[in-house]
Design a protein around this motif. Structure first.
Motif, PDB file in Angstrom:
ATOM      1  N   LEU A  93      15.546  -6.433   5.143  1.00  0.00           N
ATOM      2  CA  LEU A  93      14.288  -5.721   5.402  1.00  0.00           C
ATOM      3  C   LEU A  93      13.250  -6.010   4.330  1.00  0.00           C
ATOM      4  N   THR A  97       9.264  -7.132   4.257  1.00  0.00           N
ATOM      5  CA  THR A  97       8.189  -6.308   3.695  1.00  0.00           C
ATOM      6  C   THR A  97       7.581  -6.984   2.476  1.00  0.00           C
ATOM      7  N   ALA A 100       5.251  -9.670   3.599  1.00  0.00           N
ATOM      8  CA  ALA A 100       4.016  -9.116   4.153  1.00  0.00           C
ATOM      9  C   ALA A 100       3.071  -8.671   3.033  1.00  0.00           C
ATOM     10  N   TYR A 104      -0.264 -11.436   2.562  1.00  0.00           N
ATOM     11  CA  TYR A 104      -1.445 -11.070   3.337  1.00  0.00           C
ATOM     12  C   TYR A 104      -2.327 -10.094   2.577  1.00  0.00           C
ATOM     13  N   PHE A 116       6.038   2.478  -1.304  1.00  0.00           N
ATOM     14  CA  PHE A 116       7.417   2.047  -1.557  1.00  0.00           C
ATOM     15  C   PHE A 116       7.814   2.334  -3.006  1.00  0.00           C
TER      16      PHE A 116
ATOM     17  N   MET B   1      -5.185  -5.335  11.180  1.00  0.00           N
ATOM     18  CA  MET B   1      -5.451  -4.125  10.437  1.00  0.00           C
ATOM     19  C   MET B   1      -6.925  -4.004  10.065  1.00  0.00           C
ATOM     20  N   SER B   2      -7.466  -5.033   9.432  1.00  0.00           N
ATOM     21  CA  SER B   2      -8.889  -4.985   9.107  1.00  0.00           C
ATOM     22  C   SER B   2      -9.423  -6.399   8.962  1.00  0.00           C
ATOM     23  N   LEU B  28      -4.983 -18.411  15.108  1.00  0.00           N
ATOM     24  CA  LEU B  28      -4.483 -18.258  13.740  1.00  0.00           C
ATOM     25  C   LEU B  28      -4.912 -16.921  13.147  1.00  0.00           C
ATOM     26  N   GLN B  31      -3.084 -14.095  14.778  1.00  0.00           N
ATOM     27  CA  GLN B  31      -1.701 -14.121  14.327  1.00  0.00           C
ATOM     28  C   GLN B  31      -1.621 -13.589  12.905  1.00  0.00           C
ATOM     29  N   ARG B  32      -2.579 -13.988  12.094  1.00  0.00           N
ATOM     30  CA  ARG B  32      -2.548 -13.580  10.706  1.00  0.00           C
ATOM     31  C   ARG B  32      -2.883 -12.098  10.545  1.00  0.00           C
ATOM     32  N   ALA B  35       0.598 -10.505  11.889  1.00  0.00           N
ATOM     33  CA  ALA B  35       1.832 -10.834  11.168  1.00  0.00           C
ATOM     34  C   ALA B  35       2.248  -9.787  10.132  1.00  0.00           C
ATOM     35  N   PRO B  36       1.326  -9.351   9.242  1.00  0.00           N
ATOM     36  CA  PRO B  36       1.790  -8.398   8.231  1.00  0.00           C
ATOM     37  C   PRO B  36       2.337  -7.115   8.860  1.00  0.00           C
ATOM     38  N   PHE B  39       5.825  -7.888  10.114  1.00  0.00           N
ATOM     39  CA  PHE B  39       6.773  -8.050   9.011  1.00  0.00           C
ATOM     40  C   PHE B  39       7.077  -6.717   8.339  1.00  0.00           C
ATOM     41  N   LEU B  40       6.080  -5.853   8.284  1.00  0.00           N
ATOM     42  CA  LEU B  40       6.255  -4.574   7.589  1.00  0.00           C
ATOM     43  C   LEU B  40       7.017  -3.549   8.418  1.00  0.00           C
ATOM     44  N   PRO B  42       9.733  -2.920  10.433  1.00  0.00           N
ATOM     45  CA  PRO B  42      11.095  -2.369  10.337  1.00  0.00           C
ATOM     46  C   PRO B  42      11.368  -1.641   9.011  1.00  0.00           C
ATOM     47  N   GLY B  43      10.993  -2.282   7.904  1.00  0.00           N
ATOM     48  CA  GLY B  43      11.252  -1.673   6.602  1.00  0.00           C
ATOM     49  C   GLY B  43      10.449  -0.407   6.392  1.00  0.00           C
ATOM     50  N   ALA B  44       9.161  -0.470   6.742  1.00  0.00           N
ATOM     51  CA  ALA B  44       8.304   0.693   6.513  1.00  0.00           C
ATOM     52  C   ALA B  44       8.732   1.862   7.393  1.00  0.00           C
ATOM     53  N   MET B  46      11.787   2.585   8.551  1.00  0.00           N
ATOM     54  CA  MET B  46      12.997   3.172   7.958  1.00  0.00           C
ATOM     55  C   MET B  46      12.627   4.028   6.752  1.00  0.00           C
ATOM     56  N   PHE B  47      11.734   3.484   5.932  1.00  0.00           N
ATOM     57  CA  PHE B  47      11.366   4.177   4.693  1.00  0.00           C
ATOM     58  C   PHE B  47      10.630   5.480   4.997  1.00  0.00           C
ATOM     59  N   ILE B  48       9.781   5.442   6.018  1.00  0.00           N
ATOM     60  CA  ILE B  48       9.039   6.657   6.369  1.00  0.00           C
ATOM     61  C   ILE B  48       9.994   7.715   6.933  1.00  0.00           C
TER      62      ILE B  48
END
Lengths: 282, 318
Positions: A93, A97, A100, A104, A116, B1-2, B28, B31-32, B35-36, B39-40, B42-44, B46-48
């Motif tokens: 994971l 993260t 990312a 970016y 985090f 996002m922005s 592009l 996608q860009r 992408a973040p 990527f973020l 699953p981890g975010a 779980m963390f939340i």
């Protein structure tokens, strides 16, 4: 180099230093050495008050007794069942993260990053009641899986901090060059960045292995029965049964400490690299 | 996002080949932008679920009376009012302060050990890893080792004390000494941790500056204070962070060495919270949560200081 290297000082001082290091080491590890000695001492020695002398025989039987008469084998197995999936999950994971957050630029980037970081520092007790409740509601209370899910989530905090800083230090031109070539973001992650992350993955894996193996608090909060109890919580309950049988307490402690110790000596370089990340720059 | 996601190099690629490039660029860019987030996610997530949301839930639970199973009863600030008159709470709070102050000794002690070991004699690598050993062992095992060390009558420490003529002191059964005894057990691995941070730091001190300072006649303490320690700042920062957090998180050692005793005199907030919420003394989740909130508030003071400092470094880094 500071202090002055001993090679450059007068011979008597140099020899004094070389003698002092092992002596200080023995003093430093004295409690541990005492416990190691006790673990191979027959019970009769302790009964006769021979606590520090040479053991009358080397009683490796203490170790056999620990495994034969207690669920120690199960506890160790349970620890592996929690530790290994957690290492895989948290590292996987946080590769995502970390990538990312390092690659970016978006408005909330630093905010997410510090979420985090800050979450990683909070006291466990502020999470205890809700996490226990959540685990109960998912039907995962008293299972290894319940522990694994929590550990993955929590360790993602530290791992993200680690991975993000690691990726940030990589040459960004590599990613830019790939983008100019029209390589997709996913491919950039998989074929360019991930292979470069190997040292970070190794360092984090040993660190997380040790952290999770040594966890005691969550093991007592989320698990009850010996079928899922990891070794730290297991040894706590055995300690209650072995009142004053110090040879067994000692042997049990050494067994419980062994896997992370072996891991540390095998992967020392990675372990230290992981632990001291950030101690040099700033 | 922005929109800030548009990095300069995207526009650079678009500059060349007119029509074809603009479609690729749009793809592009999208996608860009996505992408973040992907990527973020699953981890975010779980963390939340497991870390961020529970903090809010705990604060909410602290306003209720709840046994963990039945219905919750809203009681407003009653849990906090009860804390104000709770003797055990003050004992725990006081012990937390003692832990925090004493634990900080790990930082200078670790620095001293690192200076002692920063040499290149044969076998020094093995020595360094053996000195680091206590940190690798679980706190539960460290606790057992020190319980044996302090054991009345035959413990190594007890023997040493009676040899020096202090009589038989049962450290862990004595209300005056028990917290200090546990903290010393905790310092053992913590000093090892600080030592390794400083060893890495010392390794990276600039040799030029040391040489220059030597030429200026600096040596010993002066060299350490004016040349070395300023360069060790990053290591010191991390050592302080992990030591503060470690001190406030102390739970395992108290649990295994004394179970909070004798008569609750070695409790710390983290342990007292657990006792109230989950032990044989009853399931007072709401009251436990209010203790956790107090501990969290104390910790937030330190966490904020760390974050501000890290943020400053981060801004300067760009």
């Amino acid at each position: 180099m500071f202090p002055t290297p001993v090679e450059k000082i007068a011979a008597p001082w140099r020899w004094g230093y070389k003698l002092a290091v092992p002596i200080v080491l023995i003093l430093w590890l004295l409690p541990l050495l005492g416990v190691m000695m006790t673990s191979i001492r027959p019970a009769s020695d302790l009964a006769q008050g021979n606590y520090f002398g040479v053991p009358s025989t080397i009683a490796l039987g203490n170790y056999l007794e620990v495994f034969a008469n207690t669920p120690m084998g199960t506890y160790i197995w349970n620890s592996f069942k929690v530790t290994i999936p957690t290492v895989i999950g948290a590292v996987a994971l946080s590769c995502l993260t970390g990538f990312a957050l390092a690659v970016y630029k978006f408005k909330s980037n630093l905010l997410v990053f510090f979420m985090f970081v800050a979450g990683n520092f909070v006291p466990f007790q502020i999470l205890m009641v809700p996490v226990r409740d959540l685990t109960l509601n998912m039907g995962l209370y008293d299972t290894s899986m319940g522990l694994v899910l929590f550990h993955i989530a929590f360790q993602t905090g530290f791992c993200t901090l680690f991975m993000r800083n690691f990726i940030k230090a990589l040459p960004f031109e590599l990613i830019e060059a790939a983008r100019v070539e029209g390589v997709s973001e996913l491919k950039i992650f998989w074929f360019i960045v991930l292979p470069l992350m190997r040292p970070a993955i190794a360092a984090l894996s040993v660190l997380i292995f040790t952290f999770i193996w040594n966890d005691y608090f969550w093991a007592t909060v989320l698990v009850q029965g010996s079928h899922a109890l990891p070794v730290t919580a297991g040894i706590f309950s055995l300690n209650g049964q072995w009142v004053a049988q110090w040879q067994l307490v000692s042997a049990g402690s050494i067994v419980a400490a062994m896997p992370p110790v072996i891991m540390f000596f095998l992967m020392q370089k990675h372990f230290i690299a992981g632990l001291t990340l950030g101690a040099t720059k700033g | 996002m922005s929109d800030s996601i548009l990095s300069p190099n995207v526009e650079r690629t678009a500059g060349g080949n007119a029509q074809a490039a603009s479609t690729t660029t749009r793809w592009l860019v999208n996608q860009r932008r996505l992408a973040p987030l992907l990527f973020l996610a699953p981890g975010a997530l779980m963390f939340i679920i497991y870390v961020i949301a529970p903090i809010a839930q705990s604060i909410w639970v602290s306003f209720y009376e709840w046994d963990g199973i039945g219905a919750k009863t809203f009681i407003g600030l009653a849990n906090y009012v009860e804390l104000l008159d709770d003797e055990a709470f003050y004992v725990s709070l006081k012990n937390n302060v003692i832990w925090l102050v004493m634990y900080m000794l790990a930082v200078p002690a670790g620095l001293l050990m690192a200076i002692f070991l920063n040499q290149t004699i044969t076998g020094i690598r093995i020595y360094k890893s053996l000195f680091f050993f206590p940190f690798v062992i679980s706190q539960i095992v460290v606790g057992l080792i020190f319980s044996w060390f302090y054991a009345p009558n035959f413990g190594l420490f007890t023997q040493l004390l009676s040899f020096l003529g202090f009589g038989d002191v049962a450290v862990l059964a004595d209300e005056t000494y028990v917290t200090y005894g546990i903290i010393i057990a905790g310092l053992w691995p913590q000093i090892a941790y600080c030592m390794i941070l400083y060893l890495t730091g010392l390794n990276n001190v600039s040799p030029d500056q040391i040489e220059a300072a030597r030429l200026d006649g600096a040596k010993g303490w002066k060299m350490l204070w004016y040349v070395i320690i300023p360069q060790l700042r990053p290591a010191t920062f991390i050592a302080v962070v992990v030591t503060v957090i470690g001190a406030l998180r102390s739970f395992d050692l108290v649990s295994i060495m004394t179970d909070g005793g004798p008569w609750g005199s070695s409790r710390v907030l983290s342990f007292y919270m657990y006792e109230q919420a989950l032990s044989e003394y009853g399931f007072r989740m709401g009251y436990g949560a209010s203790i956790a909130v107090v501990l969290f508030a104390i910790m937030m003071v330190f966490i904020s200081i760390f974050i501000v400092r890290m943020l400053k470094d981060e801004r300067e880094g760009y």
